[in-house]
Design a protein around this motif. Structure first.
Motif, short mmCIF file in Angstrom:
data_model
loop_
_atom_site.label_atom_id
_atom_site.label_comp_id
_atom_site.label_asym_id
_atom_site.label_seq_id
_atom_site.Cartn_x
_atom_site.Cartn_y
_atom_site.Cartn_z
N GLY A 68 0.84 -1.19 0.00
CA GLY A 68 0.00 0.00 0.00
C GLY A 68 0.88 1.24 0.00
O GLY A 68 1.76 1.37 0.85
N VAL A 69 0.65 2.12 -0.95
CA VAL A 69 1.45 3.35 -1.05
C VAL A 69 0.58 4.56 -1.33
O VAL A 69 -0.53 4.43 -1.86
N ILE A 70 1.11 5.71 -0.96
CA ILE A 70 0.47 6.97 -1.32
C ILE A 70 1.33 7.58 -2.43
O ILE A 70 2.53 7.77 -2.26
N ILE A 71 0.70 7.86 -3.54
CA ILE A 71 1.38 8.41 -4.70
C ILE A 71 1.02 9.89 -4.80
O ILE A 71 -0.15 10.22 -5.00
N LEU A 72 2.03 10.73 -4.62
CA LEU A 72 1.83 12.19 -4.68
C LEU A 72 2.20 12.68 -6.07
O LEU A 72 3.26 12.34 -6.60
N LEU A 73 1.31 13.50 -6.64
CA LEU A 73 1.49 14.01 -8.00
C LEU A 73 1.75 15.50 -7.99
O LEU A 73 1.49 16.19 -7.00
N VAL A 116 -1.54 -1.90 -10.71
CA VAL A 116 -1.84 -0.84 -9.74
C VAL A 116 -3.35 -0.75 -9.55
O VAL A 116 -4.10 -0.64 -10.52
N THR A 117 -3.77 -0.81 -8.29
CA THR A 117 -5.19 -0.69 -7.95
C THR A 117 -5.37 0.51 -7.04
O THR A 117 -4.78 0.57 -5.96
N VAL A 118 -6.18 1.45 -7.46
CA VAL A 118 -6.44 2.65 -6.65
C VAL A 118 -7.47 2.32 -5.58
O VAL A 118 -8.53 1.76 -5.87
N ILE A 119 -7.13 2.67 -4.34
CA ILE A 119 -8.01 2.43 -3.21
C ILE A 119 -8.83 3.69 -2.91
O ILE A 119 -10.04 3.63 -2.70
N GLU A 120 -8.16 4.84 -2.90
CA GLU A 120 -8.83 6.11 -2.57
C GLU A 120 -8.09 7.26 -3.25
O GLU A 120 -6.87 7.30 -3.26
N GLN A 121 -8.86 8.20 -3.78
CA GLN A 121 -8.29 9.42 -4.37
C GLN A 121 -8.56 10.56 -3.41
O GLN A 121 -9.66 10.68 -2.88
N TYR A 122 -7.55 11.40 -3.20
CA TYR A 122 -7.66 12.50 -2.25
C TYR A 122 -7.93 13.81 -2.98
O TYR A 122 -7.54 13.99 -4.13
N TRP A 123 -8.59 14.74 -2.28
CA TRP A 123 -8.94 16.02 -2.90
C TRP A 123 -8.05 17.16 -2.42
O TRP A 123 -7.79 18.10 -3.16
N LEU A 124 -7.58 17.08 -1.17
CA LEU A 124 -6.80 18.20 -0.63
C LEU A 124 -5.41 18.26 -1.26
O LEU A 124 -4.90 19.34 -1.57
N THR A 125 -4.80 17.11 -1.45
CA THR A 125 -3.52 17.04 -2.16
C THR A 125 -3.76 16.23 -3.43
O THR A 125 -4.66 15.40 -3.48
N ASN A 126 -2.96 16.45 -4.42
CA ASN A 126 -3.09 15.70 -5.66
C ASN A 126 -2.38 14.36 -5.46
O ASN A 126 -1.22 14.19 -5.83
N SER A 127 -3.09 13.44 -4.83
CA SER A 127 -2.49 12.15 -4.50
C SER A 127 -3.57 11.10 -4.40
O SER A 127 -4.76 11.41 -4.36
N PHE A 128 -3.12 9.85 -4.37
CA PHE A 128 -4.06 8.76 -4.17
C PHE A 128 -3.37 7.60 -3.48
O PHE A 128 -2.16 7.44 -3.53
N ILE A 149 6.54 8.50 -3.84
CA ILE A 149 5.81 7.29 -3.47
C ILE A 149 6.19 6.98 -2.03
O ILE A 149 7.37 6.77 -1.73
N SER A 150 5.20 6.98 -1.14
CA SER A 150 5.43 6.76 0.29
C SER A 150 4.62 5.58 0.77
O SER A 150 3.56 5.28 0.21
N PRO A 151 5.08 4.91 1.83
CA PRO A 151 4.28 3.81 2.37
C PRO A 151 2.95 4.31 2.90
O PRO A 151 2.85 5.45 3.37
N ARG A 152 1.95 3.48 2.80
CA ARG A 152 0.63 3.84 3.31
C ARG A 152 0.72 4.17 4.79
O ARG A 152 0.14 5.14 5.26
#
Length: 160
Positions: A68-73, A116-128, A149-152
């Motif tokens: 599980g990772v958080i991908i920041l764009l 890659v499977t997206v679990i949740e998309q965030y609105w405050l930062t451009n990340s998922f 790319i950071s660990p969940r």
């Protein structure tokens, strides 16, 4: 006093009145809220985009194991201070969330064939939040819009 003196006095009075009017109009306006916009730019070195803990797993295992990772764009939206009115605030959040989903869709579509499977998309930062096979981490990091790319779960204790 001569005519020149009266003209100078009239000019000084006109300047004072004009300055007062400008000052009053500046004070009576609502303050402008500055926009918040990230100036982040992509890091060119793939390894620098990947958190060390994830990179270690990739180097040691590089397998089908999913993490599980958080991908920041790269930031692509101008985010202003949210309105105080609850209805307007929710509308703003909803609009931003929809804009994020639309802007992230092409990247997500490119990454899906790599598992890659997206679990949740965030609105405050451009990340998922996504589940990514270790063997695909470097492919994700190689995308130009990916900043990090950071660990969940970061392993930090909760705040006191």
């Amino acid at each position: 006093m001569n005519q020149k003196g009266f003209a100078n006095i009239a000019l000084v009075i006109a300047v004072i009145i004009l300055a007062g009017a400008i000052g009053y109009s500046m004070l009576s306006k609502e303050p402008q809220v500055p926009e918040i916009q990230s100036k982040a730019s992509p890091v060119l070195d793939i390894d620098k985009k990947i958190d060390d803990r994830i990179l270690k797993l990739v180097r040691e295992q590089n397998s089908n194991r999913v993490v599980g990772v958080i991908i920041l764009l790269i930031e692509d939206q101008k985010i202003q201070t949210l309105p105080e009115d609850p209805v307007k605030r929710e509308q703003t959040i909803e609009q931003l969330g929809q804009a994020r989903k639309i802007s992230q869709a092409p990247l997500i579509k490119r990454l899906q064939p790599h598992g890659v499977t997206v679990i949740e998309q965030y609105w405050l930062t451009n990340s998922f939040l996504a589940k990514v096979p270790l063997k695909a981490i470097e492919i994700v990091a190689d995308q130009p819009e990916v900043i990090s790319i950071s660990p969940r779960y970061g392993g930090e204790p909760p705040p006191n």
